[in-house]
Motif scaffolding. Structure first.
Motif, PDB file in Angstrom:
ATOM      1  N   ALA A  16      15.486  -5.243  -3.991  1.00 37.14           N
ATOM      2  CA  ALA A  16      14.977  -5.313  -5.512  1.00 37.14           C
ATOM      3  C   ALA A  16      15.737  -3.954  -6.394  1.00 37.14           C
ATOM      4  CB  ALA A  16      13.658  -5.161  -5.703  1.00 37.14           C
ATOM      5  N   LEU A  17      16.180  -4.418  -7.369  1.00 31.07           N
ATOM      6  CA  LEU A  17      16.675  -3.532  -8.305  1.00 31.07           C
ATOM      7  C   LEU A  17      15.512  -2.449  -8.922  1.00 31.07           C
ATOM      8  CD1 LEU A  17      18.992  -2.290 -10.163  1.00 31.07           C
ATOM      9  CD2 LEU A  17      18.117  -4.058 -11.874  1.00 31.07           C
ATOM     10  N   LEU A  18      14.530  -3.150  -9.295  1.00 29.27           N
ATOM     11  CA  LEU A  18      13.308  -2.636  -9.778  1.00 29.27           C
ATOM     12  C   LEU A  18      11.992  -2.374  -8.880  1.00 29.27           C
ATOM     13  CD1 LEU A  18      12.756  -4.713 -13.064  1.00 29.27           C
ATOM     14  CD2 LEU A  18      13.840  -2.818 -13.045  1.00 29.27           C
ATOM     15  N   ARG A  19      11.332  -0.996  -8.938  1.00 29.07           N
ATOM     16  CA  ARG A  19      10.230  -0.651  -8.427  1.00 29.07           C
ATOM     17  C   ARG A  19       9.020  -0.634  -9.518  1.00 29.07           C
ATOM     18  NH1 ARG A  19       9.990   3.835  -3.819  1.00 29.07           N
ATOM     19  NH2 ARG A  19       7.896   3.006  -4.112  1.00 29.07           N
ATOM     20  N   THR A  20       8.520  -1.605  -9.959  1.00 26.75           N
ATOM     21  CA  THR A  20       7.597  -1.559 -11.255  1.00 26.75           C
ATOM     22  C   THR A  20       6.384  -0.818 -10.726  1.00 26.75           C
ATOM     23  OG1 THR A  20       6.523  -3.676 -10.105  1.00 26.75           O
ATOM     24  CG2 THR A  20       8.300  -3.845 -11.938  1.00 26.75           C
ATOM     25  N   ASP A  21       5.903  -0.459  -9.698  1.00 21.37           N
ATOM     26  CA  ASP A  21       5.010   0.343  -9.441  1.00 21.37           C
ATOM     27  C   ASP A  21       5.150   1.729  -9.791  1.00 21.37           C
ATOM     28  OD1 ASP A  21       6.721   0.125  -7.102  1.00 21.37           O
ATOM     29  OD2 ASP A  21       5.390   1.670  -6.220  1.00 21.37           O
ATOM     30  N   LEU A  22       6.423   2.275  -9.347  1.00 21.41           N
ATOM     31  CA  LEU A  22       6.928   3.624  -9.927  1.00 21.41           C
ATOM     32  C   LEU A  22       7.107   3.655 -11.361  1.00 21.41           C
ATOM     33  CD1 LEU A  22       9.546   4.492  -7.314  1.00 21.41           C
ATOM     34  CD2 LEU A  22       7.094   5.472  -7.621  1.00 21.41           C
ATOM     35  N   CYS A  23       7.610   2.636 -12.055  1.00 20.45           N
ATOM     36  CA  CYS A  23       7.644   2.606 -13.435  1.00 20.45           C
ATOM     37  C   CYS A  23       6.389   2.675 -14.078  1.00 20.45           C
ATOM     38  CB  CYS A  23       8.444   1.656 -13.910  1.00 20.45           C
ATOM     39  SG  CYS A  23      10.133   1.343 -13.632  1.00 20.45           S
ATOM     40  N   ALA A  24       5.146   1.960 -13.813  1.00 14.58           N
ATOM     41  CA  ALA A  24       4.088   1.990 -14.095  1.00 14.58           C
ATOM     42  C   ALA A  24       3.266   3.243 -13.998  1.00 14.58           C
ATOM     43  CB  ALA A  24       3.253   0.874 -13.801  1.00 14.58           C
ATOM     44  N   LEU A  70       0.774  -1.301  -0.100  1.00 16.94           N
ATOM     45  CA  LEU A  70      -0.034   0.186  -0.033  1.00 16.94           C
ATOM     46  C   LEU A  70       0.817   1.338  -0.015  1.00 16.94           C
ATOM     47  CD1 LEU A  70      -2.850  -0.374   2.352  1.00 16.94           C
ATOM     48  CD2 LEU A  70      -3.264   0.007   0.049  1.00 16.94           C
ATOM     49  N   HIS A  71       2.097   1.420   0.794  1.00 21.70           N
ATOM     50  CA  HIS A  71       2.791   2.549   0.839  1.00 21.70           C
ATOM     51  C   HIS A  71       3.594   2.811  -0.633  1.00 21.70           C
ATOM     52  CE1 HIS A  71       6.234   5.259   2.214  1.00 21.70           C
ATOM     53  NE2 HIS A  71       5.450   5.391   3.311  1.00 21.70           N
ATOM     54  N   ARG A  72       3.885   1.652  -1.236  1.00 21.18           N
ATOM     55  CA  ARG A  72       4.575   1.798  -2.407  1.00 21.18           C
ATOM     56  C   ARG A  72       3.748   2.426  -3.474  1.00 21.18           C
ATOM     57  NH1 ARG A  72       6.810  -3.157  -1.544  1.00 21.18           N
ATOM     58  NH2 ARG A  72       5.421  -4.108  -3.188  1.00 21.18           N
ATOM     59  N   THR A  73       2.470   1.594  -3.512  1.00 21.30           N
ATOM     60  CA  THR A  73       1.395   1.942  -4.405  1.00 21.30           C
ATOM     61  C   THR A  73       0.391   3.002  -4.252  1.00 21.30           C
ATOM     62  OG1 THR A  73       0.026   0.381  -3.888  1.00 21.30           O
ATOM     63  CG2 THR A  73       1.710  -0.253  -5.511  1.00 21.30           C
ATOM     64  N   GLU A  74       0.211   3.505  -2.946  1.00 23.61           N
ATOM     65  CA  GLU A  74      -1.030   4.235  -2.922  1.00 23.61           C
ATOM     66  C   GLU A  74      -0.456   5.747  -1.981  1.00 23.61           C
ATOM     67  OE1 GLU A  74      -3.871   3.786  -4.094  1.00 23.61           O
ATOM     68  OE2 GLU A  74      -3.643   1.756  -4.662  1.00 23.61           O
ATOM     69  N   TRP A  75       0.692   5.876  -1.707  1.00 23.51           N
ATOM     70  CA  TRP A  75       0.993   7.054  -0.902  1.00 23.51           C
ATOM     71  C   TRP A  75       0.777   8.282  -1.584  1.00 23.51           C
ATOM     72  CZ3 TRP A  75       2.798   8.284   3.635  1.00 23.51           C
ATOM     73  CH2 TRP A  75       3.570   9.716   3.806  1.00 23.51           C
ATOM     74  N   GLY A  76       1.139   8.251  -2.994  1.00 19.48           N
ATOM     75  CA  GLY A  76       0.896   9.551  -3.414  1.00 19.48           C
ATOM     76  C   GLY A  76      -0.634   9.964  -3.754  1.00 19.48           C
ATOM     77  N   ARG A  77      -1.688   8.923  -3.935  1.00 21.14           N
ATOM     78  CA  ARG A  77      -2.838   9.113  -4.168  1.00 21.14           C
ATOM     79  C   ARG A  77      -3.336   9.316  -2.854  1.00 21.14           C
ATOM     80  NH1 ARG A  77      -5.185   3.786  -6.910  1.00 21.14           N
ATOM     81  NH2 ARG A  77      -6.899   5.139  -7.725  1.00 21.14           N
ATOM     82  N   ILE A  78      -2.873   9.004  -1.613  1.00 18.75           N
ATOM     83  CA  ILE A  78      -3.589   9.323  -0.348  1.00 18.75           C
ATOM     84  C   ILE A  78      -3.150  10.753  -0.006  1.00 18.75           C
ATOM     85  CG2 ILE A  78      -3.319   8.976   2.369  1.00 18.75           C
ATOM     86  CD1 ILE A  78      -3.202   5.725   1.121  1.00 18.75           C
ATOM     87  N   VAL A  79      -1.776  10.962  -0.304  1.00 17.26           N
ATOM     88  CA  VAL A  79      -1.327  12.442   0.206  1.00 17.26           C
ATOM     89  C   VAL A  79      -1.936  13.497  -0.596  1.00 17.26           C
ATOM     90  CG1 VAL A  79       0.754  13.974   0.343  1.00 17.26           C
ATOM     91  CG2 VAL A  79       0.716  11.611   1.007  1.00 17.26           C
ATOM     92  N   ALA A  80      -2.235  13.173  -2.056  1.00 18.34           N
ATOM     93  CA  ALA A  80      -2.680  14.182  -3.086  1.00 18.34           C
ATOM     94  C   ALA A  80      -4.217  14.321  -2.590  1.00 18.34           C
ATOM     95  CB  ALA A  80      -2.758  13.750  -4.357  1.00 18.34           C
TER      96      ALA A  80
END
Length: 422
Positions: free
Chosen positions: A206-214, A12-22
């Motif tokens: 992890a090398l990748l954070r696919t949530d940020l790329c997407a 949740l923190h990786r994928t929803e932080w920006g949405r919640i703060v916004a």
């Protein structure tokens, strides 16, 4: 303790932080309160979910808790009375128990946040840094790495940017179409830096954070849709991200270890993304191509080559020379030096890397030392390569990259010094 609570919260923190703060910024109009309330909601979730289990709608629980904490914080402020009519009219005080995080309002909030942070009254560095912190949820040290400054310096920039938004009463809106161009450069930079952090994470296993790329690719599509026809640089950025992301599955082996571009299985590249991106590259490459158009053209050359040995390195070098003129930076010069090595020989490339290193500008940038180590390894100067690999390892906190560098270090330490190569 419920074993899945931490995993759910981490996701949740990786994928929803920006949405919640916004969403909270729209509610309270204050960046600091929105971030603090969001952090408190996640902290409360850790305590409660570990003992009671994850609720049926975790995102709604976090958002509802953050909303209540933000409102409680405002009630303790003297300004609350002045803001009360606004909150009374807001749907956030209407008692909704399960906010719809997938509603169009959330989507609009993210656009509002980007354009608010990228207001022209803020310095370009502050615009980008604040958006990365608030929308991308990146930590201060991650943003500092992108700007090659200290964490303390970046923290000060973020504080000043928030103060400027409050004092200047910058509105939390998507600007009119005629006002977008003056903010476009900063917005594009924000999106690309979010993608870069996802493509090569600052720290962690992890090398990748696919949530940020997407998310970055999604934002790139939104920006192209907002302006018809899309500006060449907006289309070029979308193409650039698609081309880089197309190689995602081939960048790691089965153990999660880094695989260099030259060693990747190109059959694992995403042809659908490549085919979508290549026309955008052509369309954005004008008579005076911008920085993203040039970078996209470089990425396209790699993606067009069926084998690593088929790569058109002379053309890539010419493109880097143009990029160095259009957007000069030490990192561009470092990438150009690698292309020089591929075209004119290892010794010529190493000379340019050493010249960059002598300026001290990239001394804290691990890829400078990694590139130097690789060129020294290719020349057969193993002792020098060993020292450069050790320095690169000191400077990276990402475990996947560290493992790769350690393997290279072990190889050069075992290898006898060879003859110098051109």
């Amino acid at each position: 303790m419920h074993p899945d609570a931490d995993a759910v919260l981490d996701e949740l923190h990786r994928t929803e932080w920006g949405r919640i703060v916004a969403s909270l910024i729209r509610l309270v109009g204050d960046f600091d309160i929105a971030e603090d309330a969001s952090q408190q909601a996640f902290a409360a979730a850790i305590e409660q979910w570990r003992s009671q289990g994850v609720p049926p709608n975790p995102r709604a629980w976090i958002l509802r808790t953050a909303r209540h904490k933000a409102i409680d914080r405002l009630r303790r402020r003297a300004v609350f009375e002045r803001k009360l009519p606004f909150f009374a009219a807001s749907r956030w005080l209407a008692g909704a128990e399960s906010p719809e995080l997938d509603s169009p309002d959330i989507f609009d909030d993210r656009l509002r946040l980007i354009f608010t942070c990228c207001h022209p009254s803020l310095s370009p560095e502050a615009q980008v840094a604040l958006t990365l912190r608030t929308l991308g949820g990146l930590e201060t040290d991650e943003i500092a790495r992108a700007f090659l400054v200290s964490t303390t310096t970046m923290a000060q920039r973020l504080v000043r940017a928030r103060q400027k938004i409050r004092s200047a009463r910058i509105p939390y809106i998507v600007p009119a179409a005629e006002d977008m161009p003056e903010r476009l450069e900063a917005v594009l930079k924000v999106v690309y830096l979010i993608f870069n952090e996802g493509y090569s994470a600052t720290r962690g296993e992890a090398l990748l954070r696919t949530d940020l790329c997407a998310e970055a690719i999604r934002l790139g599509r939104v920006l192209c849709a907002l302006m018809t026809p899309p500006p060449p640089e907006a289309a070029a950025l979308l193409a650039l991200m698609l081309l880089h992301d197309s190689r995602r599955d081939a960048r790691l082996d089965e153990s999660g270890d880094l695989v260099l571009l030259e060693d990747q299985d190109r059959t694992r590249w995403n042809l659908q993304q490549i085919n979508e991106a290549l026309p955008l590259v052509s369309e954005s490459f004008t008579s005076q191509p911008g920085p993203y158009a040039l970078q996209a053209a470089i990425a396209a050359e790699h993606c067009r080559a069926p084998r690593a040995k088929d790569t058109d390195w002379p053309r890539i070098l010419r493109l880097y020379e143009l990029l160095e003129l259009a957007a000069p930076s030490a990192i561009v010069s470092l990438n150009k030096a690698v292309a020089v090595a591929m075209v004119h020989g290892t010794r010529a490339g190493l000379a340019q890397v050493d010249a960059l290193g002598a300026t001290g500008e990239l001394d804290g940038y691990y890829l400078l030392h990694a590139a130097r180590a690789d060129l020294q390894r290719r020349m057969g100067t193993m002792q020098a390569a060993s020292a450069s690999y050790r320095r690169a390892i000191e400077l990276t906190a990402n475990e996947s990259e560290r493992r790769f560098l350690h393997r290279r270090l072990e190889e050069v330490n075992r290898a006898p010094a060879g003859p110098l190569r051109p």
